[in-house]
Design an enzyme around this catalytic site. Structure first.
Site, PDB file in Angstrom:
ATOM      1  N   ASP A  17       0.836  -1.214   0.000  1.00 25.61           N
ATOM      2  CA  ASP A  17       0.000   0.000   0.000  1.00 25.61           C
ATOM      3  C   ASP A  17       0.871   1.266   0.000  1.00 25.61           C
ATOM      4  O   ASP A  17       2.019   1.237   0.435  1.00 25.61           O
ATOM      5  CB  ASP A  17      -0.909  -0.027   1.238  1.00 25.61           C
ATOM      6  CG  ASP A  17      -2.083   0.919   1.105  1.00 25.61           C
ATOM      7  OD1 ASP A  17      -2.351   1.402  -0.011  1.00 25.61           O
ATOM      8  OD2 ASP A  17      -2.734   1.194   2.135  1.00 25.61           O
ATOM      9  N   GLY A  18       0.262   2.360  -0.481  1.00 27.36           N
ATOM     10  CA  GLY A  18       0.909   3.669  -0.385  1.00 27.36           C
ATOM     11  C   GLY A  18       1.580   4.158  -1.662  1.00 27.36           C
ATOM     12  O   GLY A  18       2.297   5.167  -1.620  1.00 27.36           O
ATOM     13  N   GLY A  20       0.143   5.632  -4.141  1.00 28.09           N
ATOM     14  CA  GLY A  20      -0.419   6.943  -4.438  1.00 28.09           C
ATOM     15  C   GLY A  20       0.221   8.029  -3.582  1.00 28.09           C
ATOM     16  O   GLY A  20       0.603   9.098  -4.082  1.00 28.09           O
ATOM     17  N   ASN A  65     -10.708  -3.070  -5.894  1.00 26.77           N
ATOM     18  CA  ASN A  65      -9.951  -2.013  -6.575  1.00 26.77           C
ATOM     19  C   ASN A  65     -10.481  -1.650  -7.965  1.00 26.77           C
ATOM     20  O   ASN A  65     -10.059  -0.646  -8.545  1.00 26.77           O
ATOM     21  CB  ASN A  65      -8.463  -2.386  -6.699  1.00 26.77           C
ATOM     22  CG  ASN A  65      -7.694  -2.279  -5.392  1.00 26.77           C
ATOM     23  OD1 ASN A  65      -6.731  -2.995  -5.166  1.00 26.77           O
ATOM     24  ND2 ASN A  65      -8.104  -1.365  -4.510  1.00 26.77           N
ATOM     25  N   TRP A  66     -11.418  -2.444  -8.510  1.00 31.75           N
ATOM     26  CA  TRP A  66     -11.921  -2.161  -9.871  1.00 31.75           C
ATOM     27  C   TRP A  66     -12.681  -0.845  -9.962  1.00 31.75           C
ATOM     28  O   TRP A  66     -12.880  -0.329 -11.065  1.00 31.75           O
ATOM     29  CB  TRP A  66     -12.827  -3.313 -10.339  1.00 31.75           C
ATOM     30  CG  TRP A  66     -12.087  -4.589 -10.558  1.00 31.75           C
ATOM     31  CD1 TRP A  66     -12.087  -5.688  -9.736  1.00 31.75           C
ATOM     32  CD2 TRP A  66     -11.216  -4.919 -11.653  1.00 31.75           C
ATOM     33  NE1 TRP A  66     -11.268  -6.667 -10.260  1.00 31.75           N
ATOM     34  CE2 TRP A  66     -10.735  -6.224 -11.436  1.00 31.75           C
ATOM     35  CE3 TRP A  66     -10.803  -4.229 -12.802  1.00 31.75           C
ATOM     36  CZ2 TRP A  66      -9.847  -6.852 -12.315  1.00 31.75           C
ATOM     37  CZ3 TRP A  66      -9.928  -4.863 -13.672  1.00 31.75           C
ATOM     38  CH2 TRP A  66      -9.465  -6.157 -13.435  1.00 31.75           C
ATOM     39  N   ARG A  68     -11.670   1.975  -8.995  1.00 28.47           N
ATOM     40  CA  ARG A  68     -10.764   3.129  -9.155  1.00 28.47           C
ATOM     41  C   ARG A  68     -10.931   3.732 -10.559  1.00 28.47           C
ATOM     42  O   ARG A  68     -11.461   3.075 -11.456  1.00 28.47           O
ATOM     43  CB  ARG A  68      -9.328   2.672  -8.942  1.00 28.47           C
ATOM     44  CG  ARG A  68      -9.061   2.302  -7.499  1.00 28.47           C
ATOM     45  CD  ARG A  68      -7.593   2.137  -7.241  1.00 28.47           C
ATOM     46  NE  ARG A  68      -7.358   1.770  -5.861  1.00 28.47           N
ATOM     47  CZ  ARG A  68      -6.235   2.005  -5.209  1.00 28.47           C
ATOM     48  NH1 ARG A  68      -5.231   2.624  -5.812  1.00 28.47           N
ATOM     49  NH2 ARG A  68      -6.089   1.642  -3.952  1.00 28.47           N
TER      50      ARG A  68
HETATM   51  C1  IPE Z   1      -5.200  -2.958  -0.444  1.00 27.40           C
HETATM   52  O1  IPE Z   1      -4.912  -1.627  -0.627  1.00 27.40           O
HETATM   53  C2  IPE Z   1      -5.197  -3.687  -1.748  1.00 27.40           C
HETATM   54  C3  IPE Z   1      -3.890  -3.849  -2.389  1.00 27.40           C
HETATM   55  C4  IPE Z   1      -2.737  -3.557  -1.845  1.00 27.40           C
HETATM   56  C5  IPE Z   1      -3.911  -4.414  -3.714  1.00 27.40           C
HETATM   57  P1  IPE Z   1      -6.059  -0.484  -0.752  1.00 27.40           P
HETATM   58  O2  IPE Z   1      -5.365   0.813  -0.754  1.00 27.40           O
HETATM   59  O3  IPE Z   1      -6.939  -0.798  -1.909  1.00 27.40           O
HETATM   60  O4  IPE Z   1      -6.875  -0.759   0.589  1.00 27.40           O
HETATM   61  P2  IPE Z   1      -7.920   0.120   1.406  1.00 27.40           P
HETATM   62  O5  IPE Z   1      -9.140   0.210   0.556  1.00 27.40           O
HETATM   63  O6  IPE Z   1      -7.289   1.459   1.663  1.00 27.40           O
HETATM   64  O7  IPE Z   1      -8.126  -0.645   2.677  1.00 27.40           O
HETATM   65  C1  IPE Z   2      -1.419   0.367  -3.415  1.00 29.79           C
HETATM   66  O1  IPE Z   2      -1.242   1.735  -3.427  1.00 29.79           O
HETATM   67  C2  IPE Z   2      -1.655  -0.192  -4.806  1.00 29.79           C
HETATM   68  C3  IPE Z   2      -2.991  -0.777  -5.021  1.00 29.79           C
HETATM   69  C4  IPE Z   2      -3.949  -0.818  -4.151  1.00 29.79           C
HETATM   70  C5  IPE Z   2      -3.274  -1.305  -6.358  1.00 29.79           C
HETATM   71  P1  IPE Z   2      -2.479   2.754  -3.367  1.00 29.79           P
HETATM   72  O2  IPE Z   2      -2.840   3.121  -4.778  1.00 29.79           O
HETATM   73  O3  IPE Z   2      -3.581   2.209  -2.572  1.00 29.79           O
HETATM   74  O4  IPE Z   2      -1.813   4.002  -2.671  1.00 29.79           O
HETATM   75  P2  IPE Z   2      -2.485   5.014  -1.627  1.00 29.79           P
HETATM   76  O5  IPE Z   2      -3.107   4.193  -0.542  1.00 29.79           O
HETATM   77  O6  IPE Z   2      -3.505   5.790  -2.399  1.00 29.79           O
HETATM   78  O7  IPE Z   2      -1.346   5.868  -1.150  1.00 29.79           O
HETATM   79 MG    MG Z   3      -4.136   2.394  -0.598  1.00 33.65          MG
END
Ligand code: IPE
Ligand code: IPE
Ligand code: MG
Length: 230
Positions: A17-18, A20, A65-66, A68
């Site tokens: 995660d993280g 973004g 995640n779909w 997004r």
């Molecule tokens: C969890 O991360 C899913 C993956 C790492 C693929 P998200 O960023 O989607 O999770 P939530 O929605 O913040 O809990």
């Molecule tokens: C994890 O990073 C990647 C996936 C969930 C696919 P994020 O895209 O969730 O990053 P943040 O949480 O927005 O920082």
């Molecule tokens: Mg995230």
């Protein structure tokens, strides 16, 4: 440092995660964060295989995640094609790749054809490797996995009402995966987000403030250390 990883099986499962936030801090578009995250995963795979981690499971894309923005999803899909295309590196590190997620031929599956083909090719091209098993969770959600496992367990049970622990184990997406020893989540979130709810039953947890693109060798060692003496 004796990480005791060479003599026993160690299964690390990462909620990556993280991406973004990593990009935002640098004034970059989110897509750049995902690109950096995929590159870092390649490095984490290399380090874990050198540490004799037996199983590394990573959450690449969830059933949730779909929703997004389409452009971000498209970019993440292209990065999975890249990830499953890293055959040379995987073979050089003796890593066997596998995948967990909603099976392609079953209702609910959302994995597009080009990713299906990349996954199948990568599995075939690394099947001979005897080192670390890298499992990528894509279009994965633990509740979907468990509902399917319970359904199949009920159908396969001789006494239909008796769904046992063994039957659930045998009907998970990857029945041969050992239980998780340590679950890692990066970027300061302390949530599990529908990841391997059954398999992490007795696992240690390592929550770190680092975002996924900054999750490095030192962090991997911190996670492995948690599994010592357990
Ligand atoms: C969890 O991360 C899913 C993956 C790492 C693929 P998200 O960023 O989607 O999770 P939530 O929605 O913040 O809990
Ligand atoms: C994890 O990073 C990647 C996936 C969930 C696919 P994020 O895209 O969730 O990053 P943040 O949480 O927005 O920082
Ligand atoms: Mg995230």
């Amino acid at each position: 440092m004796d990480l005791q990883a060479s003599t026993r099986s160690v299964h690390i499962a990462c909620i990556m995660d993280g991406n973004g936030r990593w990009a935002k801090r640098r004034g970059l578009p989110r897509t750049e964060g995902h690109t950096a995250g995929e590159e870092n995963l390649a490095e984490v795979v290399r380090v874990c295989s050198k540490r004799n981690v037996s199983h590394l499971t990573v959450f690449g894309f969830s059933t949730e995640n779909w929703v997004r923005p389409p452009a971000e999803v498209k970019h993440i899909l292209s990065l999975h094609k890249r990830l499953f295309g890293r055959i040379e590196e995987l073979n050089a590190n003796n890593v066997r790749i596998q995948w967990i997620g909603r099976p392609f031929n079953e209702p609910g599956s959302k994995t597009p054809g080009f990713i299906q083909r990349a996954i199948e090719q990568a599995i075939a091209d690394t099947a001979h490797n005897t080192g670390m098993v890298l499992t990528v969770a894509f279009d994965y959600g633990s509740r979907a996995e468990l509902l399917r496992a319970a359904d199949r367990a009920r159908n396969h049970s001789r006494i239909p009402s008796q769904v046992t622990r063994d039957l659930i184990n045998q009907n998970l997406y990857a029945p041969d995966l050992p239980p998780v020893d340590v679950v890692v989540r990066t970027s300061g979130e302390s949530r599990i987000s529908n990841f391997m709810l059954w398999q992490i039953c007795g696992a240690k947890v390592y929550f770190t403030e680092r975002t996924w693109p900054d999750f490095d060798e030192h962090e991997i060692d911190n996670a492995i250390k948690l599994t010592n003496g357990s």
